[in-house]
Design a protein around this motif. Structure first.
Motif, short mmCIF file in Angstrom:
data_model
loop_
_atom_site.label_atom_id
_atom_site.label_comp_id
_atom_site.label_asym_id
_atom_site.label_seq_id
_atom_site.Cartn_x
_atom_site.Cartn_y
_atom_site.Cartn_z
N LEU A 190 -12.59 -15.03 17.20
CA LEU A 190 -11.20 -14.94 17.66
C LEU A 190 -11.09 -15.36 19.13
CD1 LEU A 190 -8.27 -14.04 17.03
CD2 LEU A 190 -8.94 -11.73 17.69
N ASP B 104 -11.70 -21.62 13.50
CA ASP B 104 -10.49 -20.90 13.10
C ASP B 104 -10.55 -20.53 11.62
OD1 ASP B 104 -7.77 -19.92 13.69
OD2 ASP B 104 -7.15 -21.49 12.30
N LEU C 16 -1.75 -13.76 22.38
CA LEU C 16 -3.15 -13.93 22.74
C LEU C 16 -3.47 -13.30 24.09
CD1 LEU C 16 -3.88 -17.53 21.41
CD2 LEU C 16 -4.33 -15.32 20.32
N ARG D 80 -14.03 -21.57 25.50
CA ARG D 80 -12.78 -22.26 25.19
C ARG D 80 -12.03 -22.66 26.47
NH1 ARG D 80 -8.76 -22.81 21.15
NH2 ARG D 80 -7.40 -24.41 22.02
N ILE E 18 -12.94 -26.46 16.86
CA ILE E 18 -11.95 -25.38 16.97
C ILE E 18 -11.36 -25.07 15.60
CG2 ILE E 18 -9.71 -24.73 17.94
CD1 ILE E 18 -11.95 -24.65 19.96
N LYS F 54 -9.86 -18.83 20.20
CA LYS F 54 -8.43 -19.15 20.20
C LYS F 54 -7.81 -19.00 21.59
CE LYS F 54 -6.97 -18.13 15.46
NZ LYS F 54 -6.02 -17.33 14.65
N GLN G 282 -13.16 -17.78 11.23
CA GLN G 282 -12.63 -16.50 11.70
C GLN G 282 -11.67 -15.90 10.68
OE1 GLN G 282 -9.25 -16.77 14.13
NE2 GLN G 282 -8.93 -14.75 13.27
#
Length: 338
Positions: free
Chosen positions: A84, A283, A224, A269, A279, A87, A286
């Motif tokens: 996570l 994702d 986020l 990231r 990425i 992100k 995840q």
């Protein structure tokens, strides 16, 4: 004579449970493809809750499937939390401006403390006040799973908080858009409100996208920003529990390994040029890991037990949900958002 399947189950007892969780994940993904407004992870939790209410399934859930479901709900969840972090770019967070960042963190801190205090006042058992506070203030069921990894009960109190944060977050998808329209919020205000108040990332996306691309963009960044706070909150909790713990063997590490991994992923990231294909793959991985984990957590929920003993927890959860929604609504209307 022992059959080959029996030998396999003895060597890898987690396989049946993980396989069932994978089937549920596939169903959740199918539901999301048909109904894009239904987040995959939310559907995974709901499927786990649904299966757990079937009396005929409980012997398997508590028996042959238990090792795999436990593995999913604990170890795979931690790996998913690490991914996570990929992100999160601190550059995007900084783009909100210092005032918005301070307001988001203040809302998170206030919600955490109010929820924890309400849980203690309501005399909720075990670590439920702490888990409810993490789930409603940070990032839903993922935060509950991460926090339960460092609490004294190691996840035994997680089922009720997961159910409540999932149900409230799912309800927000239907409730927030008409409220935002009735109040005349701009797209940016609605997106910021969604990101500051809705629990799971998928639920934020499903809610904010109803107001368009600009609302979705700011909602995800605000959300986020809250997720970034998962690492310090879990680390601080771990330190407090370690200091209060009885013996050295029962104390969690000062900073849990998966929190370190999460922070490393955020730094990677932010400062390294990662290809979009990497990425995208991270994702998907995840989503898979957290989907398996949240199905496993959902299977631990029994509605009859929730009705008998969870009335106070429901009241605390609803109060927390109302608190973060009202406070964040007032805050975004004061922020300089177009």
């Amino acid at each position: 004579m022992t059959s080959t399947p029996d030998i396999s189950r003895r060597r890898a007892p987690w396989v049946p449970g993980v396989a069932v969780a994978a089937i549920a994940l596939g169903l959740a993904w199918g539901v999301h493809l048909v109904l894009p407004a239904a987040p995959i992870l939310t559907v995974c939790v709901l499927l786990g809750i649904l299966v757990a209410q079937i009396p005929q399934a409980r012997s398997a859930l508590d028996g042959v499937l238990a090792p795999g479901l436990t593995l999913s709900a604990k170890r795979l969840l931690r790996i998913g939390v690490v991914l996570l972090g990929l992100k999160l770019s601190l550059v995007d967070v900084a783009g909100l401006g210092w005032l918005t960042i301070v307001v988001v963190i203040a809302i998170l801190a206030a919600t955490f403390l109010v929820t924890w205090a309400l849980g203690r006042w309501a005399r909720l058992p075990g670590d439920q006040p702490l888990l409810l506070a993490a789930g409603f203030s940070i990032c839903g069921a993922s935060a509950i799973g991460a926090m339960s990894a460092v609490t004294r009960d190691r996840g035994r109190d997680a089922a009720t908080p997961v159910a409540l944060v999932t149900l409230c977050g799912t309800a927000a998808i239907a409730i927030l858009p008409p409220i935002g329209a009735a109040l005349g919020l701009t797209d940016m205000q609605f997106g910021a409100w969604t990101g500051a108040s809705v629990h799971d990332v998928g639920q934020v996306v499903a809610t904010a996208q109803t107001a368009g691309a600009s609302a979705l963009a700011i909602a995800v960044v605000v959300k986020l920003t809250r997720v970034v706070m998962l690492a310090p909150v879990v680390a601080i909790t771990s330190v407090v529990i370690r200091r209060r713990g009885g013996g050295a063997g029962t104390r969690p590490p000062i900073v849990p390994l998966f929190v370190v991994g999460f922070l490393i992923a955020v730094v990677i990231r932010t400062f390294l040029p990662i290809p979009e294909t990497v990425i995208g793959a991270a994702d998907v991985a995840q989503t898979v890991l957290l989907g398996l984990a949240l199905f496993g957590l959902g299977t631990g929920i029994r509605f009859e037990k929730l009705v008998r003993t969870g009335g106070r927890a429901v009241a605390v959860g609803l109060a927390s949900w109302l608190f973060i929604a009202v406070v964040s609504l007032g805050a975004v209307q004061l922020l300089p958002l177009a």
